[in-house]
Each structure stands twice: as C-alpha cells, then as structure tokens.
Design a protein around this motif. Structure first.
Motif, PDB file in Angstrom:
ATOM      1  N   LEU A   6      50.969  35.903  31.958  1.00 47.54           N
ATOM      2  CA  LEU A   6      49.655  36.648  31.815  1.00 47.54           C
ATOM      3  C   LEU A   6      49.798  37.998  32.095  1.00 47.54           C
ATOM      4  CD1 LEU A   6      46.573  36.759  30.854  1.00 47.54           C
ATOM      5  CD2 LEU A   6      45.959  36.493  33.138  1.00 47.54           C
ATOM      6  N   SER A   7      49.794  39.100  31.146  1.00 49.59           N
ATOM      7  CA  SER A   7      50.041  40.449  31.627  1.00 49.59           C
ATOM      8  C   SER A   7      48.766  40.921  32.217  1.00 49.59           C
ATOM      9  CB  SER A   7      50.095  41.338  30.362  1.00 49.59           C
ATOM     10  OG  SER A   7      51.524  41.124  29.759  1.00 49.59           O
ATOM     11  N   VAL A   8      48.959  41.762  33.374  1.00 49.18           N
ATOM     12  CA  VAL A   8      47.692  42.358  34.125  1.00 49.18           C
ATOM     13  C   VAL A   8      48.227  43.708  34.371  1.00 49.18           C
ATOM     14  CG1 VAL A   8      47.074  40.107  35.155  1.00 49.18           C
ATOM     15  CG2 VAL A   8      48.789  41.658  36.445  1.00 49.18           C
ATOM     16  N   GLN A   9      47.087  44.518  34.685  1.00 44.20           N
ATOM     17  CA  GLN A   9      47.404  45.730  35.166  1.00 44.20           C
ATOM     18  C   GLN A   9      46.732  46.132  36.583  1.00 44.20           C
ATOM     19  OE1 GLN A   9      44.952  48.125  32.486  1.00 44.20           O
ATOM     20  NE2 GLN A   9      46.423  47.818  30.739  1.00 44.20           N
ATOM     21  N   LYS A  10      47.369  46.983  37.334  1.00 49.09           N
ATOM     22  CA  LYS A  10      46.752  47.344  38.669  1.00 49.09           C
ATOM     23  C   LYS A  10      45.486  48.139  38.503  1.00 49.09           C
ATOM     24  CE  LYS A  10      51.534  47.743  40.585  1.00 49.09           C
ATOM     25  NZ  LYS A  10      52.291  48.862  41.533  1.00 49.09           N
ATOM     26  N   ARG A  11      44.435  47.572  39.332  1.00 47.53           N
ATOM     27  CA  ARG A  11      43.246  48.309  39.217  1.00 47.53           C
ATOM     28  C   ARG A  11      42.818  49.239  40.514  1.00 47.53           C
ATOM     29  NH1 ARG A  11      37.902  45.919  40.803  1.00 47.53           N
ATOM     30  NH2 ARG A  11      38.918  43.930  40.978  1.00 47.53           N
ATOM     31  N   GLU A  12      43.077  50.459  40.361  1.00 44.85           N
ATOM     32  CA  GLU A  12      42.844  51.361  41.547  1.00 44.85           C
ATOM     33  C   GLU A  12      41.229  51.421  42.165  1.00 44.85           C
ATOM     34  OE1 GLU A  12      45.319  52.399  42.927  1.00 44.85           O
ATOM     35  OE2 GLU A  12      46.889  51.831  41.543  1.00 44.85           O
TER      36      GLU A  12
END
Length: 202
Positions: A6-12
């Motif tokens: 599962l591709s995820v992104q960092k959330r600032e």
C-alpha cells in the motif's frame, strides 16, 4: 501469511482542518504506531478500498511504501468511519517488526451449519474477532471454527478454539465465541420486545 503493498504519503499537517482538506482530496488521514516512532500518514481512499478487497476479511501484513527508500510492515489496527456516509475518516496502523511479539485482532470465520440450527435453534455469533499475541511470522489470517456439531444449548468458548502454531489467545478461557440458543428463547425475546414497544407507545 500473504503480504500486500500500500503506497502512503508522509503527512506534515495535523488537526481537523488539515484532515478535512485531505478527505476532500480523496485521502484518508492515518497514523502508524511502532518502535520506529509514530508517524502521520495519508492514504489514497481508492487504494485503501482496493487493499480491503484483496484482504477480504483476513488479517494481513501490509507493506506501507512511504517512498522509494523506505517501507514499513504493518497491520491495520483500527479504522474510523463516518456514520452518515460510511467513508473512512481515519486509519491506525501498527508496525510489525520481525522477532518482536505483537498483539493483533484476528477475524473468526464459521464453517458448516450446526445441527441445532437445522432443528430450529438460533445461532448466536457473539465474538467476531479474537485478540492474540504471537511473532509476526505466526500471525494467522483468520481463525476457523467448525460449528457443524453444535446442538441447541451448545457453545464454543475461547479455550475451545483450534491450536495454532506460535499463537496464544488473549482473554478469559470461558468467553463464549459462538452458541446455539433455543427457539423458545428467541420467541420470548420477540414477544417481550413487542410488549415493551406497545407500553412505550401508550
């Protein structure tokens, strides 16, 4: 057990405003908890739905791909849904590290049709997930219970669940997982409910 990507992104950004903006963009706010530290993430709603279809009601180790150089193995620990739209509002992931004991919730699948139900009994599936602790390599996708021999008045307790290699069940041994109740009990319950509703309406 099977592994999934599962591709995820960092959330600032954090907070309600940031979460609302993410959801408006088709993203689900998420957090991963674990030994490498807690991190805020964002997951594409479409990708998460596709993952759930692949997993199909089983417990699975998921490889969260953060970027080209970093991936983390995790379990879906908890999800929150909007009560009106049923869309996912938040996801909690639990990091899985090889060689470290973990606690996980495992689905309970029922197999067969009980004798008691065939004779008019009522199947009562009280617990749909059980908590276990084990090493990551021993995480079962689900726990299967054969209910075909259950008669009216019979029950399967936590202590009766199948023995799985390297897996220990958490909870009280006498906790009822599934049982078959008497037909008369179901009829009495329905009658009592109807009586209570009529009294409330007066």
């Amino acid at each position: 057990m099977s592994e999934y990507l599962l591709s995820v992104q960092k959330r600032e950004g954090i907070g309600r405003g940031n979460s609302r903006r993410l959801r408006a963009q088709g993203q689900i706010p998420a957090v991963i908890y674990g030994t490498s530290g807690n991190r805020n993430l964002a997951v594409a709603e479409r990708d998460f739905h596709m993952l759930l279809r692949e997993v199909a009601g089983s417990t699975a180790v998921i490889t969260l791909k953060i970027d080209e150089n970093e991936s983390i193995n995790a379990l879906i620990h908890e999800t929150q849904r909007d009560p009106l739209t049923d869309r996912f509002r938040h996801i909690d992931f639990l990091e899985v590290v090889a060689g470290q004991l973990i606690h996980a919730h495992i689905p309970v699948h029922l197999k067969g049709e009980s004798i008691g139900v065939k004779n008019g009994g009522v199947l009562e599936h009280a617990i749909h997930e059980v908590q276990v602790h084990c090493m990551p390599r021993h995480i079962p996708e689900y726990v299967e219970i054969d209910i075909s021999t259950l008669n009216v008045g019979d029950a399967i307790h936590l202590e009766n669940l199948p023995t799985l290699e390297g897996v220990t069940y958490d909870g009280e041994p006498d906790m009822v997982i599934v049982s078959v109740g008497e037909p008369a009990k179901a009829e009495r319950t329905a009658t009592e409910e109807a009586t209570e509703e009529a009294a409330a309406a007066e």
